[in-house]
Design a protein around this motif. Sequence first.
Motif, short mmCIF file in Angstrom:
data_model
loop_
_atom_site.label_atom_id
_atom_site.label_comp_id
_atom_site.label_asym_id
_atom_site.label_seq_id
_atom_site.Cartn_x
_atom_site.Cartn_y
_atom_site.Cartn_z
N ASP A 149 0.82 -1.20 0.00
CA ASP A 149 0.00 0.00 0.00
C ASP A 149 0.86 1.26 0.00
N LYS A 150 1.93 1.25 0.80
CA LYS A 150 2.81 2.41 0.88
C LYS A 150 3.50 2.66 -0.47
N GLN A 151 3.94 1.58 -1.10
CA GLN A 151 4.59 1.72 -2.41
C GLN A 151 3.62 2.28 -3.45
N SER A 152 2.38 1.79 -3.42
CA SER A 152 1.38 2.27 -4.36
C SER A 152 1.09 3.75 -4.15
N LYS A 153 0.94 4.16 -2.89
CA LYS A 153 0.69 5.58 -2.60
C LYS A 153 1.88 6.44 -2.99
N TRP A 154 3.08 5.92 -2.76
CA TRP A 154 4.30 6.65 -3.12
C TRP A 154 4.34 6.93 -4.62
N PHE A 155 4.05 5.89 -5.42
CA PHE A 155 4.09 6.08 -6.86
C PHE A 155 2.95 6.97 -7.34
N ASN A 156 1.75 6.79 -6.76
CA ASN A 156 0.61 7.63 -7.17
C ASN A 156 0.88 9.10 -6.92
N THR A 157 1.51 9.40 -5.79
CA THR A 157 1.86 10.79 -5.47
C THR A 157 2.87 11.32 -6.47
N LEU A 158 3.87 10.50 -6.77
CA LEU A 158 4.89 10.90 -7.75
C LEU A 158 4.26 11.13 -9.12
N GLU A 159 3.40 10.22 -9.54
CA GLU A 159 2.76 10.34 -10.85
C GLU A 159 1.89 11.60 -10.91
N THR A 160 1.12 11.87 -9.87
CA THR A 160 0.27 13.06 -9.85
C THR A 160 1.10 14.33 -9.97
N ASN A 161 2.19 14.39 -9.21
CA ASN A 161 3.05 15.58 -9.26
C ASN A 161 3.70 15.76 -10.63
N LEU A 162 4.08 14.64 -11.25
CA LEU A 162 4.71 14.73 -12.57
C LEU A 162 3.71 15.16 -13.64
N LEU A 163 2.53 14.56 -13.62
CA LEU A 163 1.53 14.88 -14.64
C LEU A 163 0.97 16.29 -14.46
N ASN A 164 0.93 16.75 -13.21
CA ASN A 164 0.46 18.12 -12.95
C ASN A 164 1.57 19.15 -13.12
N ARG A 165 2.76 18.64 -13.48
CA ARG A 165 3.91 19.51 -13.76
C ARG A 165 4.23 20.41 -12.57
N SER A 166 4.23 19.77 -11.40
CA SER A 166 4.55 20.51 -10.18
C SER A 166 5.96 21.07 -10.26
N GLU A 167 6.11 22.36 -9.87
CA GLU A 167 7.41 23.00 -9.96
C GLU A 167 8.34 22.53 -8.83
N LYS A 168 7.78 22.29 -7.67
CA LYS A 168 8.59 21.86 -6.54
C LYS A 168 8.44 20.35 -6.35
N LEU A 169 9.08 19.62 -7.22
CA LEU A 169 8.96 18.16 -7.19
C LEU A 169 10.22 17.55 -6.56
N VAL A 170 10.02 16.78 -5.51
CA VAL A 170 11.13 16.09 -4.86
C VAL A 170 10.77 14.61 -4.76
N ILE A 171 11.65 13.75 -5.25
CA ILE A 171 11.42 12.31 -5.15
C ILE A 171 11.93 11.82 -3.79
N ASN A 172 11.02 11.41 -2.94
CA ASN A 172 11.35 11.05 -1.57
C ASN A 172 11.59 9.54 -1.47
N GLU A 173 12.83 9.13 -1.63
CA GLU A 173 13.15 7.71 -1.58
C GLU A 173 13.27 7.19 -0.15
N THR A 174 13.45 8.12 0.79
CA THR A 174 13.63 7.69 2.19
C THR A 174 12.39 7.00 2.73
N GLU A 175 11.22 7.28 2.16
CA GLU A 175 9.98 6.63 2.61
C GLU A 175 10.04 5.12 2.41
N LEU A 176 10.86 4.69 1.47
CA LEU A 176 10.89 3.26 1.13
C LEU A 176 12.14 2.56 1.66
N GLN A 177 13.00 3.27 2.37
CA GLN A 177 14.24 2.67 2.84
C GLN A 177 13.99 1.52 3.82
N ASP A 178 12.99 1.67 4.68
CA ASP A 178 12.69 0.59 5.63
C ASP A 178 12.26 -0.69 4.92
#
Length: 281
Positions: A81-110
Motif C-alpha cells: 500500500d505504501k509503495q502504491s501511494k508513493w508512486f501515485n503521489t509521484l505520478e500526480t506531481n509529474l503529470l500536474n507539472r509541479s514545480e517543486k517536485l522532490v522524489i522522496n526515496e527515504t519513505e521506502l528505505q525501511d
Amino acid sequence: MELINFKVGCKTISLKILDILLTERFDNNLTTLPNNNKSFIGVKDYMDIPTPVFDLGIILNNISTEQSNKHILKQLRSWQDKQSKWFNTLETNLLNRSEKLVINETELQDFIVFFQEFNTDNPDLKLTISRFNEPFELLLEQARQAVSAHRQGEHKQVSYLLSKIKRSSLAQLERLFESAQEQITLDYKPIIVFTTKDGINPHVGLLVDKVEDSLDYKKEDIKPLDKLTDIGFDIDPQTKGMMRGLIKMAKNHSVLIDPSSIFKPTELQVETENTEAYGLF
C-alpha cells in the motif's frame, strides 16, 4: 531410537515414534474451554477420548505460527500500500507539472531493510522475497529518470517513463507482493500430533507446522542441555521440563521433546529428569 522431526516456526523438534499415536490435519474444529493457558487451543476427540491440544509454537516461540504469518502478511500489505501511494503521489506531481517536485526515496528505505533481512524456512517464499531487490531498484531508477525529464521540460518523455514503470518494475513488484502473500497463506497447513504415554491412550495433542523426516539416533547423537541452561538461559520451567536434549542436524539442531512432561507439575518433572523414566535408550 527412531525419531520423527517436526517443524514449529523456525525450530525443529523431535519426538520418539513410540510417543506418537497419530497425526492429522488441523481443521480449526476444536472445542474451546475457558482457561488461562495461552498455548491451550481446545479439545479434540481421539477415538472418543477428549484430548487437550496445545499450540507448540506458543510454547516454544511465544507466538503461534498462524499469528507470525498474519504479522508478515500485515507487513507485506502495508508495504504494498505504501509503495502504491508513493508512486501515485509521484505520478500526480509529474503529470500536474509541479514545480517543486522532490522524489522522496527515504519513505521506502525501511522496506529495503525488510526484504534484505527477511528470513524464512520456506524456500519458495525465500526465493520470492529475494526477487524484490531488482525490480525495486529499477523502480527507483526509472522514477529518477522521470523526475529528470520533468525538470528538463520533456513532458512526453515523462508520460512515456510513467507508462513504462507501470508495465515493468511496478507490475513486477505487485506480482511479487501477491505471490509472497499467497505462499504464506497456502503454505500453512498445520497438523495435530496426538501423543501417548502408554502406547494406547492419548495424552495431549500438539499443533505443529509440518512433518519433516524420520531418523534413527544413537545415545551419543543427543547432547544434554545442562551446560546451556546452567549459564543463565531464561527458559520457562514448563518448557525446560519437556526438553531432553539437542540433536545435531546438517545445519542446525533439533530439540528432543518428551510430551509426557508437558504441563507436568515441577516436582514431578525433577523426578523424571533424575531417572530414566522417559526411556530414551
